[in-house]
Design a protein around this motif. Structure first.
Motif, short mmCIF file in Angstrom:
data_model
loop_
_atom_site.label_atom_id
_atom_site.label_comp_id
_atom_site.label_asym_id
_atom_site.label_seq_id
_atom_site.Cartn_x
_atom_site.Cartn_y
_atom_site.Cartn_z
N UNK A 76 0.84 -1.20 0.00
CA UNK A 76 0.00 0.00 0.00
C UNK A 76 0.87 1.25 0.00
N UNK A 77 0.45 2.24 -0.78
CA UNK A 77 1.14 3.51 -0.81
C UNK A 77 0.27 4.58 -1.43
N UNK A 78 0.84 5.78 -1.56
CA UNK A 78 0.05 6.90 -2.07
C UNK A 78 0.49 7.41 -3.42
N UNK A 79 1.48 6.74 -4.05
CA UNK A 79 2.04 7.20 -5.32
C UNK A 79 1.99 6.08 -6.34
N UNK A 80 1.29 6.31 -7.45
CA UNK A 80 1.21 5.28 -8.49
C UNK A 80 2.60 4.97 -9.04
N UNK A 81 3.45 6.00 -9.16
CA UNK A 81 4.80 5.77 -9.67
C UNK A 81 5.59 4.86 -8.73
N UNK A 82 5.53 5.11 -7.45
CA UNK A 82 6.24 4.27 -6.49
C UNK A 82 5.65 2.85 -6.45
N UNK A 83 4.35 2.75 -6.58
CA UNK A 83 3.72 1.44 -6.58
C UNK A 83 4.15 0.63 -7.80
N UNK A 84 4.37 1.31 -8.94
CA UNK A 84 4.90 0.61 -10.11
C UNK A 84 6.29 0.07 -9.84
N UNK A 85 7.10 0.84 -9.14
CA UNK A 85 8.43 0.34 -8.75
C UNK A 85 8.27 -0.86 -7.82
N UNK A 86 7.29 -0.78 -6.92
CA UNK A 86 7.02 -1.92 -6.05
C UNK A 86 6.71 -3.18 -6.83
N UNK A 87 5.96 -3.06 -7.92
CA UNK A 87 5.68 -4.23 -8.76
C UNK A 87 6.95 -4.77 -9.38
N UNK A 88 7.83 -3.87 -9.85
CA UNK A 88 9.09 -4.30 -10.45
C UNK A 88 9.99 -5.00 -9.43
N UNK A 89 9.82 -4.63 -8.16
CA UNK A 89 10.61 -5.25 -7.09
C UNK A 89 9.97 -6.52 -6.56
#
Length: 341
Positions: free
Chosen positions: A191-204
């Motif tokens: 969970x987070x508040x930034x779509x960009x950071x969440x995309x990085x989370x998917x890559x990780x």
């Protein structure tokens, strides 16, 4: 040399100070790169830290560099060695160190001052927590050893089992590091508040990501995804008291809740005693790292198995430090690699 000094709340200044000189057992490094951290941001915004520093003080705690001076008695290192040094070292003698609970050592030697051209490493850190880095490892990746060591310590204290469902609350650098370190053995819901950071989370490696702006009832979503029970492990990585409470609400009976993000001093949370008791919850406060995890973190980074470079939003000169902290406050960047010029 040029160095950053913290004077108080959001009062960070670049100043010319004397070059450091190593005393016995110490070394001085020329900073190759220093990386910013969410802890730096919190300390800057709050004007201090309960454990690590008191203003006015040199600032920054993640860096890697090359040895340029050796103090008397330093035998195992040479000029030119590429190293990373943790920002602390335990005393190895106290009640807690004797029980190998090194992060609880009341005599931790702290070191700040990575946002500078040169950094002096105290003797206890040279002895306990300074490590050589491979020639092909970029400075900025080596500099992330300290926060990753904290994350690995957090995982080690969280009773994580293979194939657990783990909820990570927070899409900052620490939350994303938790995702990266856990994704190969568990199902991570981020969970987070930034779509960009969440995309990085998917890559990780995050199995699923959720923006709390679109999914504000986090506990309800977690329970919907877990047959009504909740997560096996919940990791709070924001340092917001209300999110600590949300983390507890996301947990299944028998779960471990890792309250990892440091909240402001003197804040409190409310815990439902019935849930805590009858659901046999384990609530863990986890702080800092240990020498074991410092070594494990550097090994993991150097292996190249995880693309930690995804966490570096920008490379900037040290002179841009004030703008970098404002960009961090606005959540425009995750981590920034600062290079002295």
């Amino acid at each position: 040399m040029l160095a950053a000094l913290l004077y108080g709340q959001e009062d960070l200044r670049l100043e010319e100070v004397a070059d450091p000189t190593p005393a016995a057992g110490e070394v001085v490094i020329q900073v190759g790169a220093a990386t910013t951290c969410g802890t730096d941001l919190k300390v800057w915004r709050r004007g201090g830290h309960a454990k690590m520093l008191k203003p006015p003080t040199l600032f920054g705690h993640e860096a890697a560099g090359r040895i340029v001076a050796l103090g008397a008695g330093v035998r195992s290192w040479q000029l030119g060695d590429r190293i990373v040094a943790n920002n602390s070292a335990p005393c190895m003698e106290c009640f807690f160190c004797q029980r190998q609970e090194y992060s609880l050592c009341p005599n931790l030697t702290w070191n700040n001052g990575t946002f500078a051209e040169y950094l002096k490493i105290p003797a206890p850190i040279v002895q306990q927590n300074m490590l050589p880095i491979p020639d092909d490892l970029p400075w900025e990746l080596a500099a992330m050893t300290e926060p990753l060591a904290c994350v690995l310590h957090g995982i080690g204290r969280s009773h994580v089992k293979a194939k657990d469902r783990v909820v990570v609350l927070g899409d900052g650098a620490i939350g994303l590091m938790f995702v990266a370190a856990l994704a190969d053995q568990t199902e991570v819901l981020l969970w987070g508040g930034s779509d960009h950071r969440l995309e990085i989370g998917k890559k990780l490696g995050a199995a699923q990501t959720f923006n709390y702006h679109q999914n504000p009832d986090i506990a309800a979503v977690v329970k919907e995804l877990t047959a009504g029970w909740g997560a096996d492990v919940v990791i709070e990585a924001t340092g917001v008291p209300s999110v600590w409470e949300m983390a507890i609400a996301c947990a299944r009976p028998g779960a471990t809740v890792n309250l990892f993000g440091g909240c402001p001093r003197d804040t409190t949370i409310t815990v439902n005693t019935e849930q805590l008791h009858y659901s046999e919850l384990t609530l863990k406060g986890v702080f800092h790292n240990t020498p074991e995890y410092v070594r494990a973190a550097l090994s993991l980074i150097a292996s190249g198995r995880i693309p930690f470079e995804l966490l570096i939003s920008e490379h900037r000169p040290l002179q841009d430090l004030a703008q970098v902290f404002n960009d961090m406050k606005a959540r425009k960047v995750i981590k920034v690699a600062l290079t002295p010029c």
